[in-house]
Scaffold this motif. Structure first.
Motif, mmCIF file in Angstrom:
data_model
loop_
_atom_site.group_PDB
_atom_site.id
_atom_site.type_symbol
_atom_site.label_atom_id
_atom_site.label_comp_id
_atom_site.label_asym_id
_atom_site.label_seq_id
_atom_site.Cartn_x
_atom_site.Cartn_y
_atom_site.Cartn_z
ATOM 1 N N GLU A 2 -14.865 -11.097 33.186
ATOM 2 C CA GLU A 2 -16.001 -11.915 32.807
ATOM 3 C C GLU A 2 -16.372 -12.813 33.985
ATOM 4 O O GLU A 2 -15.518 -13.335 34.680
ATOM 5 C CB GLU A 2 -15.538 -12.760 31.627
ATOM 6 N N ILE A 3 -17.656 -12.925 34.222
ATOM 7 C CA ILE A 3 -18.070 -13.781 35.332
ATOM 8 C C ILE A 3 -18.775 -14.986 34.736
ATOM 9 O O ILE A 3 -19.605 -14.842 33.853
ATOM 10 C CB ILE A 3 -19.075 -13.048 36.240
ATOM 11 N N ASP A 4 -18.448 -16.128 35.210
ATOM 12 C CA ASP A 4 -19.109 -17.330 34.714
ATOM 13 C C ASP A 4 -20.128 -17.810 35.731
ATOM 14 O O ASP A 4 -19.832 -17.940 36.909
ATOM 15 C CB ASP A 4 -18.076 -18.439 34.485
ATOM 16 N N LYS A 225 -15.999 -16.061 21.618
ATOM 17 C CA LYS A 225 -15.935 -15.527 22.970
ATOM 18 C C LYS A 225 -15.627 -14.037 22.960
ATOM 19 O O LYS A 225 -16.287 -13.243 23.629
ATOM 20 C CB LYS A 225 -14.812 -16.231 23.756
ATOM 21 N N ARG A 228 -18.323 -12.033 21.288
ATOM 22 C CA ARG A 228 -19.652 -12.289 21.876
ATOM 23 C C ARG A 228 -20.695 -12.555 20.805
ATOM 24 O O ARG A 228 -21.864 -12.264 20.969
ATOM 25 C CB ARG A 228 -20.090 -11.106 22.741
ATOM 26 N N VAL A 295 -14.523 -6.056 14.230
ATOM 27 C CA VAL A 295 -13.065 -6.034 14.101
ATOM 28 C C VAL A 295 -12.445 -5.140 15.175
ATOM 29 O O VAL A 295 -11.385 -5.432 15.717
ATOM 30 C CB VAL A 295 -12.654 -5.572 12.686
ATOM 31 N N GLY A 296 -13.126 -4.062 15.518
ATOM 32 C CA GLY A 296 -12.641 -3.164 16.583
ATOM 33 C C GLY A 296 -12.548 -3.891 17.909
ATOM 34 O O GLY A 296 -11.539 -3.815 18.604
ATOM 35 N N HIS A 299 -9.691 -6.233 18.127
ATOM 36 C CA HIS A 299 -8.392 -5.602 18.316
ATOM 37 C C HIS A 299 -8.265 -4.895 19.650
ATOM 38 O O HIS A 299 -7.205 -4.386 19.990
ATOM 39 C CB HIS A 299 -8.061 -4.691 17.128
ATOM 40 N N ALA A 300 -9.346 -4.841 20.408
ATOM 41 C CA ALA A 300 -9.238 -4.272 21.752
ATOM 42 C C ALA A 300 -8.862 -5.353 22.759
ATOM 43 O O ALA A 300 -8.577 -5.078 23.910
ATOM 44 C CB ALA A 300 -10.562 -3.632 22.145
ATOM 45 N N TRP A 382 2.840 -6.835 18.797
ATOM 46 C CA TRP A 382 3.434 -6.056 17.706
ATOM 47 C C TRP A 382 4.795 -6.598 17.315
ATOM 48 O O TRP A 382 5.134 -6.645 16.131
ATOM 49 C CB TRP A 382 3.519 -4.575 18.110
ATOM 50 N N LEU B 41 -20.547 -19.629 24.078
ATOM 51 C CA LEU B 41 -21.033 -18.476 24.851
ATOM 52 C C LEU B 41 -21.768 -18.910 26.117
ATOM 53 O O LEU B 41 -22.125 -18.082 26.941
ATOM 54 C CB LEU B 41 -21.963 -17.620 23.987
ATOM 55 N N ASP B 44 -21.817 -17.306 30.039
ATOM 56 C CA ASP B 44 -21.286 -15.958 30.187
ATOM 57 C C ASP B 44 -22.391 -14.999 30.577
ATOM 58 O O ASP B 44 -23.352 -14.829 29.843
ATOM 59 C CB ASP B 44 -20.704 -15.467 28.854
ATOM 60 N N VAL B 45 -22.231 -14.377 31.709
ATOM 61 C CA VAL B 45 -23.152 -13.304 32.049
ATOM 62 C C VAL B 45 -22.813 -12.147 31.118
ATOM 63 O O VAL B 45 -21.667 -11.975 30.734
ATOM 64 C CB VAL B 45 -22.921 -12.903 33.518
ATOM 65 N N SER B 47 -21.331 -9.343 29.845
ATOM 66 C CA SER B 47 -20.247 -8.556 30.421
ATOM 67 C C SER B 47 -19.858 -7.493 29.418
ATOM 68 O O SER B 47 -20.143 -7.603 28.230
ATOM 69 C CB SER B 47 -19.066 -9.465 30.737
ATOM 70 N N GLU B 48 -19.230 -6.465 29.929
ATOM 71 C CA GLU B 48 -18.819 -5.365 29.071
ATOM 72 C C GLU B 48 -17.867 -5.863 27.996
ATOM 73 O O GLU B 48 -16.859 -6.493 28.321
ATOM 74 C CB GLU B 48 -18.065 -4.333 29.919
ATOM 75 N N PRO B 49 -18.137 -5.584 26.742
ATOM 76 C CA PRO B 49 -17.117 -5.917 25.746
ATOM 77 C C PRO B 49 -15.921 -4.995 25.933
ATOM 78 O O PRO B 49 -16.055 -3.905 26.500
ATOM 79 C CB PRO B 49 -17.816 -5.630 24.408
ATOM 80 N N ALA B 50 -14.768 -5.465 25.502
ATOM 81 C CA ALA B 50 -13.579 -4.618 25.612
ATOM 82 C C ALA B 50 -13.826 -3.344 24.820
ATOM 83 O O ALA B 50 -14.462 -3.368 23.777
ATOM 84 C CB ALA B 50 -12.380 -5.368 25.048
ATOM 85 N N ARG B 51 -13.358 -2.212 25.372
ATOM 86 C CA ARG B 51 -13.602 -0.948 24.683
ATOM 87 C C ARG B 51 -12.654 -0.789 23.504
ATOM 88 O O ARG B 51 -11.469 -1.043 23.622
ATOM 89 C CB ARG B 51 -13.369 0.202 25.654
ATOM 90 N N THR B 52 -13.207 -0.335 22.393
ATOM 91 C CA THR B 52 -12.313 -0.099 21.265
ATOM 92 C C THR B 52 -11.842 1.350 21.329
ATOM 93 O O THR B 52 -12.476 2.194 21.928
ATOM 94 C CB THR B 52 -13.023 -0.327 19.919
ATOM 95 N N ASN B 56 -6.901 0.823 18.457
ATOM 96 C CA ASN B 56 -7.303 -0.515 18.030
ATOM 97 C C ASN B 56 -7.672 -0.512 16.560
ATOM 98 O O ASN B 56 -7.384 -1.449 15.831
ATOM 99 C CB ASN B 56 -8.512 -1.004 18.818
ATOM 100 N N GLY B 59 -4.653 -0.496 14.606
ATOM 101 C CA GLY B 59 -4.112 -1.858 14.587
ATOM 102 C C GLY B 59 -4.763 -2.678 13.491
ATOM 103 O O GLY B 59 -4.092 -3.379 12.727
ATOM 104 N N ALA B 60 -6.090 -2.570 13.405
ATOM 105 C CA ALA B 60 -6.803 -3.343 12.395
ATOM 106 C C ALA B 60 -6.388 -2.897 10.996
ATOM 107 O O ALA B 60 -6.211 -3.714 10.094
ATOM 108 C CB ALA B 60 -8.308 -3.181 12.580
#
Ligand code: HEM
Ligand code: HEM
Lengths: 456, 90
Positions: A2-4, A225, A228, A295-296, A299-300, A382, B41, B44-45, B47-52, B56, B59-60
């Motif tokens: 992430e770039i601020d 955060k 998003r 939710v996905g 959890h990532a 875990w 928020l 924040d530029v 940015s790519e969200p974390a890939r699911t 994952n 896990g949920a």
């Protein structure tokens, strides 16, 4: 990554120091927990080593998890998000680092004095007067740093996390003085039943006005955060904040329902324990609506899932708590392992997991380096998740066996064989949490000091 | 004499809370709540969200399973206590 573009944050040494503090004491605290659990299987385990007696190890374990692991972990995140949300810099990094050093010295003195047998013998207030004073000074330093940061903010509106962080440290600094009866250094106690009332007013405030608000502050920051998404409703979050302050301060006496304290006080504590459902659900609805559809994504992200799991456990510990405050229920659950299960659910599964999530979220930002190993952080998740779930199940079963046996007039010693196997199970599950703690310590130290992924 | 301390603490707590609340009202802490929702928020530029991934999601589901079993256990327990206490009360 992430770039601020906003206010560039300097390397946040204060938050780094508090993260290291938390990770270190987490490892030592769980080690102490294992020793304590060992005694419950084999009472003469290490019996002739005076300073490792159960009566000394237990308060060491409890004070270490509260003041060594969870509080500094949550504060590490606060030292990051308070300036960030105020679009300013932390008032003083130097003060923060000295504060963390003093914090460690305080905890170390606490451990040494408790193991040498110096105790005031009141639960959550065992530490002797000089250590009490050090704790108050530590909180005062945190207050100065955070309040001065807030004063220099460029954002006029205080986001709800700032409200929670400030309330937690200010209220704890004051209730700590009151609850530890600091105007009576020799005993640190009043005399008679009013001492019990005061102690549990303070005792519950450690969970309700320290761990809970600091944890909610972290969740209100990390969840938007990571997803998003903007917070579902800021007004609602403020209703929850003021609601928590009003309701939580009245429930301490639910620890004393089996004790001759005035009935009106018991009634207030029971009514407000049930009324806790309001601020709790206000928070959860707000956070879960913020997460809705993501939710996905949560959890990532290892920080996201630690905090999210914390909110789930928050739900449980509070629903369970409200039930435990009903006298009918407490006839079964009081004075046995059910309460120890609730304690681990609250302090470890809710506040502890939130603290870990908060630290994993801020670590790359405060150190300017990527997390050393996502795999290890995941593994820790875990281990701690299964460990917490397992503790809750096992201790709850033991509690029910004990509660029922005693209600039926069974003597204590005849119940012991029935519950021993569960104590063995608790140690087995404890190994998961213990390994999680040491893995976390390794990961955090490697992230900060010996990080191959770091930019030159 | 212990209660003067209690009373002093309660009074101080009450007064300080009211003062803080009034300060919050005066400085507009309860206004502009739509913007307040976005405060975390800020800066924040995109940015790519974390890939699911499948993992994952599993896990949920595991977490969801823990939730359901916890709820079930709580319900069973309350039921158990109520039945037991009504049996004891005759
Ligand atoms: C709605 C909120 C809550 C309520 C109504 C509640 C209720 C209770 C009650 C009634 C007891 C005493 C049980 C007994 O002795 O029979 C208790 C103990 C305890 N609670 Fe909670 N609880 C709540 C939330 C929490 C949270 C969030 C935490 C942790 C962060 C927590 C930590 C503890 C601990 C550590 C104890 C053990 C105290 C001891 O050493 O005896 N509780 N709770
Ligand atoms: C290896 C992991 C752990 C083990 C084996 C363990 C074991 C124990 C034992 C044996 C006790 C005393 C119970 C009794 O007197 O019957 C205890 C109490 C307690 N532990 Fe742990 N523990 C562990 C981790 C943790 C963690 C990580 C936390 C919090 C973050 C925690 C919070 C507490 C609290 C608050 C109490 C006091 C409970 C009460 O008074 O009701 N423990 N633990």
């Amino acid at each position: 990554m992430e770039i601020d573009t906003g206010m560039e944050q300097e390397i946040n040494k204060a938050a780094i120091a508090f993260s290291l503090t938390s990770a270190l004491w987490f490892a030592l605290a769980t080690s102490m927990g294992m020793v304590a659990a060992g005694y419950l299987i084999a009472p003469d385990f290490m019996a002739n080593i005076g300073w490792l007696q159960f009566g000394r190890i237990r308060p060491i374990h409890v004070n270490l998890v509260l003041f060594g692991f969870v509080t500094p972990g949550l504060l590490a995140a606060a030292f990051y998000y308070v300036p960030k949300l105020g679009r300013t810099q932390l008032f003083s990094q130097k003060l923060g680092v000295y504060n963390a050093i003093l914090w460690n010295i305080t905890i170390a003195i606490g451990v040494v004095t408790l193991s040498a047998g110096y105790t005031q013998g009141r639960e959550y207030a065992e530490l002797i007067w000089p250590v009490d004073m050090l704790i108050v000074i530590n909180f005062a330093l945190v207050i100065v740093n955070l309040v001065m940061t807030v004063r220099s903010r460029k954002e006029p509106i205080l986001y709800v996390s700032i409200w929670y962080a400030l309330a937690a440290v200010v209220l704890t600094a004051t209730t700590y003085c009151l609850g530890n009866v600091i105007w009576k250094p020799s005993s640190g106690a009043l005399v008679g039943i009013q001492d019990a009332i005061l102690l549990w007013f303070y005792g519950h405030n450690i969970f309700g006005l320290l761990l809970t608000p600091l944890s909610l502050g972290v969740a209100y920051y990390v969840i938007p955060k990571v997803t998003r998404n903007p917070l579902y409703s800021h007004s609602l979050s403020l209703v929850g904040f003021w609601g928590l302050l009003v309701v939580y301060t009245h429930i301490g006496t639910h620890h004393l329902l089996q004790v001759p304290v005035p009935t009106w006080l018991k009634v207030i504590s029971i009514v407000d324990s049930v009324a806790m459902v309001i601020p709790v659900m206000v928070f959860l609805i707000n956070i879960w609506y913020t997460v809705k559809g993501k939710v996905g994504e949560i959890h990532a992200d290892v920080a996201g899932k630690f905090v999210f799991a914390g909110t789930i456990f928050y739900f449980f510990v509070n629903i369970q708590g409200s039930m435990m405050a009903l006298p009918q229920v407490q006839r079964v659950t009081h004075f046995n392992n059910w309460v120890v299960g609730h304690a681990h659910l609250g302090v470890l599964a809710f506040a502890g997991m939130t603290a870990l999530g908060g630290m994993y979220y801020v670590l790359p930002k405060i150190s300017g380096k990527p997390l050393y190993s996502h795999f290890l952080a995941d593994l820790q998740y875990w281990l701690v998740l299964i460990g917490s779930g397992g503790f809750t199940v096992v201790l709850t079963i033991v509690g029910l066996i004990q509660g029922n046996a005693w209600l039926n007039g069974e003597t204590v010693y005849r119940v012991l064989p029935a519950i021993q196997i569960y104590y063995v199970l608790r140690v087995a599950i404890g190994f998961l949490i213990l390994s999680g703690a040491y893995i976390g310590l390794y990961n955090i130290v490697r992230t900060i000091f010996f990080n191959p992924g770091a930019k030159a | 004499m212990y209660f003067p301390y209690f009373i002093a603490y309660m009074t101080a707590g009450f007064i300080i809370s009211i003062l803080v609340f009034l300060w919050a009202l005066k400085t507009g802490q309860f206004k502009d709540q739509q913007r307040a929702r976005f405060l975390p928020l800020y800066g924040d530029v995109e940015s790519e969200p974390a890939r699911t991934s499948r993992l994952n999601r599993i896990g949920a589901y595991v977490l969801f399973g823990i939730v359901c079993s916890g709820l079930l256990a709580s319900a069973v327990f309350v039921l158990f206590v109520l039945i037991k206490s009504s049996a004891m009360n005759g």
